[in-house]
Design an enzyme around this catalytic site. Structure first.
Site, PDB file in Angstrom:
ATOM      1  N   LEU A  10       0.828  -1.218   0.000  1.00 23.94           N
ATOM      2  CA  LEU A  10       0.000   0.000   0.000  1.00 23.94           C
ATOM      3  C   LEU A  10       0.855   1.258   0.000  1.00 23.94           C
ATOM      4  O   LEU A  10       0.407   2.321  -0.426  1.00 23.94           O
ATOM      5  CB  LEU A  10      -0.938   0.016   1.206  1.00 23.94           C
ATOM      6  N   PRO A  21       4.695  -9.234  28.866  1.00 23.78           N
ATOM      7  CA  PRO A  21       4.573  -7.767  28.926  1.00 23.78           C
ATOM      8  C   PRO A  21       3.509  -7.267  27.954  1.00 23.78           C
ATOM      9  O   PRO A  21       3.416  -7.734  26.828  1.00 23.78           O
ATOM     10  CB  PRO A  21       5.962  -7.274  28.503  1.00 23.78           C
ATOM     11  N   LYS A  47      -3.838   1.038  15.734  1.00 22.60           N
ATOM     12  CA  LYS A  47      -5.245   0.824  15.387  1.00 22.60           C
ATOM     13  C   LYS A  47      -6.098   1.996  15.891  1.00 22.60           C
ATOM     14  O   LYS A  47      -7.021   2.449  15.217  1.00 22.60           O
ATOM     15  CB  LYS A  47      -5.746  -0.503  15.974  1.00 22.60           C
ATOM     16  N   SER A  69      -9.368  -3.250  16.308  1.00 21.57           N
ATOM     17  CA  SER A  69      -9.023  -4.309  17.265  1.00 21.57           C
ATOM     18  C   SER A  69      -9.471  -3.959  18.672  1.00 21.57           C
ATOM     19  O   SER A  69      -9.406  -2.793  19.095  1.00 21.57           O
ATOM     20  CB  SER A  69      -7.502  -4.479  17.261  1.00 21.57           C
ATOM     21  N   TYR A  94       1.176  -1.676  18.608  1.00 19.61           N
ATOM     22  CA  TYR A  94       0.171  -2.240  17.700  1.00 19.61           C
ATOM     23  C   TYR A  94      -1.200  -1.639  17.982  1.00 19.61           C
ATOM     24  O   TYR A  94      -1.898  -1.144  17.081  1.00 19.61           O
ATOM     25  CB  TYR A  94       0.109  -3.772  17.828  1.00 19.61           C
TER      26      TYR A  94
END
Ligand code: UDP
Length: 342
Positions: free
Chosen positions: A64, A297, A157, A129, A153
């Protein structure tokens, strides 16, 4: 806009992408697949066509962030909607490689939005998420509960959702559904499509499947001192075909209202790691060896969806039970001991 349409699916060869492509093809949609195969393989595309009984309209190997390649995808087709899965998704890796995560997940999303805007495509289903809820203070979680991402992560999102809110505020022709899924697991019931992690699996169910198959010696349960009934982490596991179906149904509801909407995709049922181990042992007929080790963690005690909003909006609920998630994951493992390589 209910009815068959032409849909661009990014990250189409991945776990959720591939199952969603099957669901779309089986319901008469024309599907254009894009993937850079950074964490997937072209074999998944072969399997999609085999399971669905017909091929996608086109397949592109493209990143992308490659603006020219993405432009060619949009110039070659007239898309009614886009489903955007392409992203990096391993929590631990995101802590080690934050730049790569922001680049791929946030940069990939803005690159896609630019191409959509420039080509007059305004309908998007975005793969979000439950991890954005972070260390939740209560369960079940509703869409209005605060975002508290605990790792890069999850932050990517959450940031993408903010980008989408801003785009929808500025460009009222856009309609966007961000689906916050909980823990997608399982496989297609054919045993031809499933989750194919590279190397040692990060996620618990593929890990257990490889222990059951004798490829790994035992599961390491990350902590049994959480404030949960048996001390191990509780998650809302949802069958990947329910997630796939949720995306197909989402297409029919993109035009319910303009702008940005966020919906949970979960079952509302929590399962602990120990309960998952028991369920898998029952399915495969042998006990799954495990040991308790320190907490991982960035992990949280419990994440369970309140699935009321999606049920009210679409009259849809995720129906497959834990037993079918485990049965299908085990069938896929048995039929594909080395993933798609065989
Ligand atoms: N887990 C575990 N051992 C593993 C992988 C995961 O005990 O090898 C636990 C993890 O601590 C969490 C649950 O299984 O409570 C689900 O983890 P997974 O990585 O599958 O999904 P996450 O909820 O982190 O997205």
């Amino acid at each position: 806009m209910p009815g068959p349409s032409t849909v661009l699916v990014t990250g189409a060869a991945g776990f959720i992408g591939s199952h969603t492509c099957v669901e779309l093809l089986e319901h008469g949609h024309e599907v254009v697949l894009v993937d850079n195969y950074s964490n997937s393989s072209p074999e998944a595309v072969e399997r999609i066509a085999k399971v669905a009984g017909r091929p996608p309209a086109a397949v592109y190997e493209a990143d992308l962030l490659d603006r020219r390649a993405l432009g060619e995808v949009f110039e070659g087709h007239s898309f009614d909607a886009v489903i955007h899965f392409a992203a990096k998704k391993a929590v631990g890796e995101s802590v080690a490689l934050p730049v790569e995560y922001y680049d791929t997940n946030v940069g990939g999303t803005t690159a896609l939005l630019r191409a959509m805007r420039d080509h007059g495509v305004h309908r998007l289903v975005f793969s979000s998420s439950c991890s954005i809820y972070g260390d939740a203070t209560k369960v079940p979680l509703t869409e209005s509960d605060p975002a508290r991402p605990t790792n890069p992560y999850a932050t990517t999102k959450w940031l993408c959702e903010q980008v989408l809110h801003d785009v929808c505020r500025r460009l009222p022709e856009f309609s966007v559904l961000a689906l916050r899924y909980f823990n997608p697991v399982g496989a297609h019931s054919s045993g031809l499509l499933g989750e194919v992690p590279r190397g040692v699996p990060d996620n618990v169910l593929p890990y257990i499947a490889q222990v059951a198959a004798g490829r790994l010696d035992r599961l390491r349960i990350f902590g049994d001192d959480y404030p949960t009934p048996d001390g191990t982490g509780v998650r809302d596991y949802i069958h990947v075909m329910d997630v796939a179906q949720g995306h197909r149904v989402a297409l029919d509801h993109l035009d319910d209202e303009r702008g940005m909407r966020v919906l949970n995709l979960g079952t509302g049922r929590g399962t602990s790691v120990r309960q998952l181990v028991t369920a898998f042992s029952d399915t495969c007929g042998t006990p799954i060896p495990f040991e308790i080790v320190a907490r991982r963690p960035g992990d949280v005690a419990e994440l369970v969806a309140d699935p009321t909003a999606v049920a009210q909006a679409w009259g849809w609920t995720a129906e497959r039970e834990l037993t079918s998630m485990v049965d299908d994951a085990w069938r896929f493992q048995l039929l594909n001991p080395s993933g798609y390589a065989n």
